[in-house]
Design an enzyme around this catalytic site. Sequence first.
Site, PDB file in Angstrom:
ATOM      1  N   ALA A  68       0.873  -1.165   0.000  1.00  0.00           N
ATOM      2  CA  ALA A  68       0.000   0.000   0.000  1.00  0.00           C
ATOM      3  C   ALA A  68       0.916   1.222   0.000  1.00  0.00           C
ATOM      4  O   ALA A  68       2.099   1.119   0.316  1.00  0.00           O
ATOM      5  CB  ALA A  68      -0.887  -0.020   1.229  1.00  0.00           C
ATOM      6  N   GLY A 111       0.744  -4.871   0.975  1.00  0.00           N
ATOM      7  CA  GLY A 111      -0.433  -4.958   0.118  1.00  0.00           C
ATOM      8  C   GLY A 111      -0.161  -5.650  -1.210  1.00  0.00           C
ATOM      9  O   GLY A 111      -1.067  -6.211  -1.818  1.00  0.00           O
ATOM     10  N   GLU A 114      -0.484  -9.215  -0.461  1.00  0.00           N
ATOM     11  CA  GLU A 114      -1.912  -9.462  -0.192  1.00  0.00           C
ATOM     12  C   GLU A 114      -2.724  -9.465  -1.485  1.00  0.00           C
ATOM     13  O   GLU A 114      -3.644 -10.265  -1.641  1.00  0.00           O
ATOM     14  CB  GLU A 114      -2.423  -8.407   0.796  1.00  0.00           C
ATOM     15  CG  GLU A 114      -1.782  -8.569   2.171  1.00  0.00           C
ATOM     16  CD  GLU A 114      -2.047  -7.401   3.109  1.00  0.00           C
ATOM     17  OE1 GLU A 114      -1.605  -6.267   2.794  1.00  0.00           O
ATOM     18  OE2 GLU A 114      -2.683  -7.598   4.155  1.00  0.00           O
ATOM     19  N   GLU A 134       4.643  -4.899   7.351  1.00  0.00           N
ATOM     20  CA  GLU A 134       3.889  -3.826   8.022  1.00  0.00           C
ATOM     21  C   GLU A 134       4.360  -3.592   9.452  1.00  0.00           C
ATOM     22  O   GLU A 134       4.294  -2.481   9.968  1.00  0.00           O
ATOM     23  CB  GLU A 134       2.392  -4.149   8.032  1.00  0.00           C
ATOM     24  CG  GLU A 134       1.703  -4.036   6.682  1.00  0.00           C
ATOM     25  CD  GLU A 134       1.729  -5.328   5.873  1.00  0.00           C
ATOM     26  OE1 GLU A 134       2.494  -6.263   6.227  1.00  0.00           O
ATOM     27  OE2 GLU A 134       0.983  -5.414   4.886  1.00  0.00           O
TER      28      GLU A 134
END
Length: 260
Positions: A68, A111, A114, A134
């Site tokens: 992200a 992300g 993911e 993260e």
Amino acid sequence: QSAQRYQNIRVETRERVGLITLDRPKALNALNAQTMRETVAAVQAFDADRGIGTILLTGSERAFAAGADIKEMASQDYADVYLADWFADWDGFTRVRKPIVAAVSGYALGGGCELAMMCDVLIAADTAQFGQPEIDLGVLPGMGGSQRLTRAVGKAKAMDMILTGRRMDAAEAERSGLVSRVVPADELLDRALEVAATISTRSLPAALAAKEAVNAAFETTLAQGVLFERRAFHAAFATEDQKEGMAAFAQKRQAEFKHR
Ligand code: HXC
């Protein structure tokens, strides 16, 4: 779908394969809100397109996606992310019914890892690196990593990855069941396209039902999952493709599925 609508992805078709390439090279394909919106819109458009049987999602040689977008997230507070329901739009990606193949080269972190795990068939280049770093940012996975990584590789490895933030190389990812194949980096796109093209020549109703049935394994009990599969199997006998597929076998020829 018109490619002009997109800034951070490229969209093209290769026969019955819809190809989406994450294309935000300056940020290693970091998934900011715009990239998320575009990616979800593109998979949904291919899902609705009768000319497409399979979707292929890839990034660049250096990065599938480095996560992200940290710069976009950094200054947000709880009310911001809660009210905007950050990352909830990715649910639209997981509702896609057609098979999605991920071709992962380089970084698939946070992300990015993911997003790869939201796809159905994961093919990795030998350069791929997977991780959920993260924890190093003072947070935890937020796009499903704690759930999908745990289901993919088991608790011990998921805890290890998520608590230490360490990366897995392609060989470990294959050994652990996170990816289905590892191929040389310079062959990644061709090999992934072959897989996607193969899937797209099959009966689309059978492929969609197969994806639904495998996904049911993650959502339900064994007995209910087996029943779900059996009913879907019975339903396949209502399709012309079942007649064609079985007739072609008997006649020793290639099946020509009508519903592709
Ligand atoms: C925003 C990013 C980014 C990211 C890289 N960039 N990753 N920008 N968000 N996730 C930007 C860098 O700031 C830099 O821009 C450019 O991309 C190139 O990156 P470099 O760091 O210079 O490259 P390199 O030294 O090769 O290192 C590559 C890397 C490193 C190891 C992948 O960039 C990195 O660690 N990135 C962050 C990985 C990460 O923590 N991902 C998880 C994010 S959180 P400039 O402008 O400086 O040149 C996440 C959680 C989701 O995904 C849900 C919970 C919050």
